[in-house]
Scaffold this motif. Sequence first.
Motif, PDB file in Angstrom:
ATOM      1  N   GLN A  58     -34.753  36.164 -42.765  1.00  0.00           N
ATOM      2  CA  GLN A  58     -33.659  35.285 -42.356  1.00  0.00           C
ATOM      3  C   GLN A  58     -34.171  33.843 -42.303  1.00  0.00           C
ATOM      4  O   GLN A  58     -35.380  33.616 -42.140  1.00  0.00           O
ATOM      5  CB  GLN A  58     -33.147  35.696 -40.968  1.00  0.00           C
ATOM      6  N   PRO A  59     -33.285  32.847 -42.408  1.00  0.00           N
ATOM      7  CA  PRO A  59     -33.728  31.451 -42.325  1.00  0.00           C
ATOM      8  C   PRO A  59     -34.530  31.157 -41.058  1.00  0.00           C
ATOM      9  O   PRO A  59     -35.495  30.389 -41.096  1.00  0.00           O
ATOM     10  CB  PRO A  59     -32.420  30.654 -42.354  1.00  0.00           C
ATOM     11  N   GLY A  60     -34.175  31.794 -39.963  1.00  0.00           N
ATOM     12  CA  GLY A  60     -34.895  31.588 -38.712  1.00  0.00           C
ATOM     13  C   GLY A  60     -36.313  32.125 -38.736  1.00  0.00           C
ATOM     14  O   GLY A  60     -37.132  31.768 -37.885  1.00  0.00           O
ATOM     15  N   ASP A  61     -36.624  32.973 -39.705  1.00  0.00           N
ATOM     16  CA  ASP A  61     -38.000  33.444 -39.866  1.00  0.00           C
ATOM     17  C   ASP A  61     -38.869  32.384 -40.542  1.00  0.00           C
ATOM     18  O   ASP A  61     -40.090  32.417 -40.440  1.00  0.00           O
ATOM     19  CB  ASP A  61     -38.046  34.727 -40.706  1.00  0.00           C
ATOM     20  N   LEU A  62     -38.223  31.447 -41.240  1.00  0.00           N
ATOM     21  CA  LEU A  62     -38.936  30.408 -41.977  1.00  0.00           C
ATOM     22  C   LEU A  62     -38.940  29.059 -41.270  1.00  0.00           C
ATOM     23  O   LEU A  62     -39.857  28.261 -41.458  1.00  0.00           O
ATOM     24  CB  LEU A  62     -38.317  30.235 -43.369  1.00  0.00           C
ATOM     25  N   LEU A  63     -37.883  28.788 -40.501  1.00  0.00           N
ATOM     26  CA  LEU A  63     -37.727  27.497 -39.841  1.00  0.00           C
ATOM     27  C   LEU A  63     -37.526  27.685 -38.349  1.00  0.00           C
ATOM     28  O   LEU A  63     -36.803  28.581 -37.925  1.00  0.00           O
ATOM     29  CB  LEU A  63     -36.507  26.749 -40.400  1.00  0.00           C
ATOM     30  N   ARG A  64     -38.168  26.836 -37.557  1.00  0.00           N
ATOM     31  CA  ARG A  64     -37.938  26.866 -36.114  1.00  0.00           C
ATOM     32  C   ARG A  64     -38.033  25.454 -35.560  1.00  0.00           C
ATOM     33  O   ARG A  64     -38.699  24.593 -36.140  1.00  0.00           O
ATOM     34  CB  ARG A  64     -38.905  27.798 -35.409  1.00  0.00           C
ATOM     35  N   TRP A  65     -37.354  25.239 -34.448  1.00  0.00           N
ATOM     36  CA  TRP A  65     -37.373  23.952 -33.776  1.00  0.00           C
ATOM     37  C   TRP A  65     -38.394  23.988 -32.661  1.00  0.00           C
ATOM     38  O   TRP A  65     -38.472  24.960 -31.914  1.00  0.00           O
ATOM     39  CB  TRP A  65     -35.990  23.640 -33.208  1.00  0.00           C
ATOM     40  N   GLU A  66     -39.193  22.937 -32.568  1.00  0.00           N
ATOM     41  CA  GLU A  66     -40.187  22.815 -31.515  1.00  0.00           C
ATOM     42  C   GLU A  66     -40.055  21.408 -30.940  1.00  0.00           C
ATOM     43  O   GLU A  66     -40.127  20.431 -31.685  1.00  0.00           O
ATOM     44  CB  GLU A  66     -41.578  23.031 -32.111  1.00  0.00           C
ATOM     45  N   ALA A  67     -39.838  21.314 -29.645  1.00  0.00           N
ATOM     46  CA  ALA A  67     -39.661  20.021 -29.005  1.00  0.00           C
ATOM     47  C   ALA A  67     -40.872  19.136 -29.260  1.00  0.00           C
ATOM     48  O   ALA A  67     -42.014  19.596 -29.220  1.00  0.00           O
ATOM     49  CB  ALA A  67     -39.443  20.197 -27.506  1.00  0.00           C
ATOM     50  N   GLU A  68     -40.614  17.873 -29.531  1.00  0.00           N
ATOM     51  CA  GLU A  68     -41.710  16.926 -29.726  1.00  0.00           C
ATOM     52  C   GLU A  68     -42.365  16.636 -28.394  1.00  0.00           C
ATOM     53  O   GLU A  68     -41.712  16.561 -27.365  1.00  0.00           O
ATOM     54  CB  GLU A  68     -41.187  15.633 -30.341  1.00  0.00           C
ATOM     55  N   GLY A  69     -43.678  16.488 -28.402  1.00  0.00           N
ATOM     56  CA  GLY A  69     -44.385  16.147 -27.186  1.00  0.00           C
ATOM     57  C   GLY A  69     -44.629  17.318 -26.255  1.00  0.00           C
ATOM     58  O   GLY A  69     -45.067  17.134 -25.134  1.00  0.00           O
ATOM     59  N   VAL A  70     -44.336  18.541 -26.689  1.00  0.00           N
ATOM     60  CA  VAL A  70     -44.601  19.696 -25.844  1.00  0.00           C
ATOM     61  C   VAL A  70     -46.100  19.778 -25.625  1.00  0.00           C
ATOM     62  O   VAL A  70     -46.878  19.736 -26.564  1.00  0.00           O
ATOM     63  CB  VAL A  70     -44.074  21.005 -26.488  1.00  0.00           C
ATOM     64  N   GLY A  71     -46.490  19.851 -24.355  1.00  0.00           N
ATOM     65  CA  GLY A  71     -47.898  19.909 -24.032  1.00  0.00           C
ATOM     66  C   GLY A  71     -48.531  18.545 -23.854  1.00  0.00           C
ATOM     67  O   GLY A  71     -49.662  18.438 -23.449  1.00  0.00           O
ATOM     68  N   ASP A  72     -47.775  17.471 -24.173  1.00  0.00           N
ATOM     69  CA  ASP A  72     -48.296  16.124 -23.969  1.00  0.00           C
ATOM     70  C   ASP A  72     -48.137  15.721 -22.517  1.00  0.00           C
ATOM     71  O   ASP A  72     -47.212  16.133 -21.835  1.00  0.00           O
ATOM     72  CB  ASP A  72     -47.531  15.101 -24.827  1.00  0.00           C
ATOM     73  N   ALA A  73     -48.992  14.874 -22.046  1.00  0.00           N
ATOM     74  CA  ALA A  73     -48.904  14.379 -20.672  1.00  0.00           C
ATOM     75  C   ALA A  73     -47.809  13.327 -20.539  1.00  0.00           C
ATOM     76  O   ALA A  73     -47.423  12.974 -19.434  1.00  0.00           O
ATOM     77  CB  ALA A  73     -50.248  13.792 -20.245  1.00  0.00           C
ATOM     78  N   ALA A  74     -47.273  12.838 -21.647  1.00  0.00           N
ATOM     79  CA  ALA A  74     -46.294  11.750 -21.617  1.00  0.00           C
ATOM     80  C   ALA A  74     -45.079  12.081 -20.774  1.00  0.00           C
ATOM     81  O   ALA A  74     -44.566  11.235 -20.051  1.00  0.00           O
ATOM     82  CB  ALA A  74     -45.856  11.403 -23.039  1.00  0.00           C
ATOM     83  N   GLY A  75     -44.578  13.297 -20.841  1.00  0.00           N
ATOM     84  CA  GLY A  75     -43.375  13.653 -20.093  1.00  0.00           C
ATOM     85  C   GLY A  75     -43.659  14.610 -18.974  1.00  0.00           C
ATOM     86  O   GLY A  75     -42.758  15.241 -18.437  1.00  0.00           O
ATOM     87  N   ALA A  76     -44.907  14.730 -18.566  1.00  0.00           N
ATOM     88  CA  ALA A  76     -45.292  15.742 -17.586  1.00  0.00           C
ATOM     89  C   ALA A  76     -44.691  15.511 -16.220  1.00  0.00           C
ATOM     90  O   ALA A  76     -44.451  16.454 -15.485  1.00  0.00           O
ATOM     91  CB  ALA A  76     -46.810  15.797 -17.483  1.00  0.00           C
ATOM     92  N   ASP A  77     -44.424  14.258 -15.843  1.00  0.00           N
ATOM     93  CA  ASP A  77     -43.912  14.022 -14.505  1.00  0.00           C
ATOM     94  C   ASP A  77     -42.398  13.888 -14.466  1.00  0.00           C
ATOM     95  O   ASP A  77     -41.843  13.541 -13.441  1.00  0.00           O
ATOM     96  CB  ASP A  77     -44.583  12.801 -13.863  1.00  0.00           C
ATOM     97  N   GLU A  78     -41.714  14.155 -15.565  1.00  0.00           N
ATOM     98  CA  GLU A  78     -40.264  14.129 -15.585  1.00  0.00           C
ATOM     99  C   GLU A  78     -39.713  15.411 -14.989  1.00  0.00           C
ATOM    100  O   GLU A  78     -40.261  16.485 -15.187  1.00  0.00           O
ATOM    101  CB  GLU A  78     -39.738  13.991 -17.026  1.00  0.00           C
ATOM    102  N   THR A  79     -38.631  15.290 -14.222  1.00  0.00           N
ATOM    103  CA  THR A  79     -37.991  16.479 -13.677  1.00  0.00           C
ATOM    104  C   THR A  79     -36.676  16.696 -14.387  1.00  0.00           C
ATOM    105  O   THR A  79     -36.041  15.751 -14.852  1.00  0.00           O
ATOM    106  CB  THR A  79     -37.738  16.320 -12.158  1.00  0.00           C
ATOM    107  N   VAL A  80     -36.281  17.939 -14.456  1.00  0.00           N
ATOM    108  CA  VAL A  80     -35.035  18.280 -15.112  1.00  0.00           C
ATOM    109  C   VAL A  80     -34.080  18.770 -14.055  1.00  0.00           C
ATOM    110  O   VAL A  80     -34.406  19.667 -13.272  1.00  0.00           O
ATOM    111  CB  VAL A  80     -35.258  19.398 -16.175  1.00  0.00           C
ATOM    112  N   GLY A  81     -32.910  18.157 -14.000  1.00  0.00           N
ATOM    113  CA  GLY A  81     -31.915  18.558 -13.011  1.00  0.00           C
ATOM    114  C   GLY A  81     -30.564  18.718 -13.651  1.00  0.00           C
ATOM    115  O   GLY A  81     -30.423  18.635 -14.870  1.00  0.00           O
ATOM    116  N   ALA A  82     -29.589  18.938 -12.826  1.00  0.00           N
ATOM    117  CA  ALA A  82     -28.216  19.066 -13.307  1.00  0.00           C
ATOM    118  C   ALA A  82     -27.752  17.713 -13.812  1.00  0.00           C
ATOM    119  O   ALA A  82     -28.242  16.673 -13.387  1.00  0.00           O
ATOM    120  CB  ALA A  82     -27.312  19.568 -12.191  1.00  0.00           C
ATOM    121  N   PRO A  83     -26.792  17.689 -14.751  1.00  0.00           N
ATOM    122  CA  PRO A  83     -26.272  16.413 -15.257  1.00  0.00           C
ATOM    123  C   PRO A  83     -25.788  15.545 -14.094  1.00  0.00           C
ATOM    124  O   PRO A  83     -25.139  16.026 -13.168  1.00  0.00           O
ATOM    125  CB  PRO A  83     -25.107  16.839 -16.160  1.00  0.00           C
TER     126      PRO A  83
END
Length: 85
Positions: A58-83
């Motif tokens: 399937q196409p999903g076996d060949l292509l996948r999305w990976e967030a940029e900066g995953v594992g980077d310290a750049a966004g490590a102190d950001e919190t995720v909350g409700a809109p």
Amino acid sequence: MPIVVDIDVMLARRKMSVGELANRVGITPANLAVLKNGRAKAVRFSTLAALCEVLTCQPGDLLRWEAEGVGDAAGADETVGAPGE
């Protein structure tokens, strides 16, 4: 780039070479290498469909999305909350 191409994974699973896949799909080995190495800016649906047909996947076996900066310290102190928070 946040889109990761896993053609090499499917090639290994199918025990197929890049040259054989390129020949069976109808593209040059050089163009397949550009796609396989994540340097392509686009892929035609007809090429994607041919890759899936030859690799029996399937196409999903060949292509996948990976967030940029995953594992980077750049966004490590950001919190995720409700809109709106």
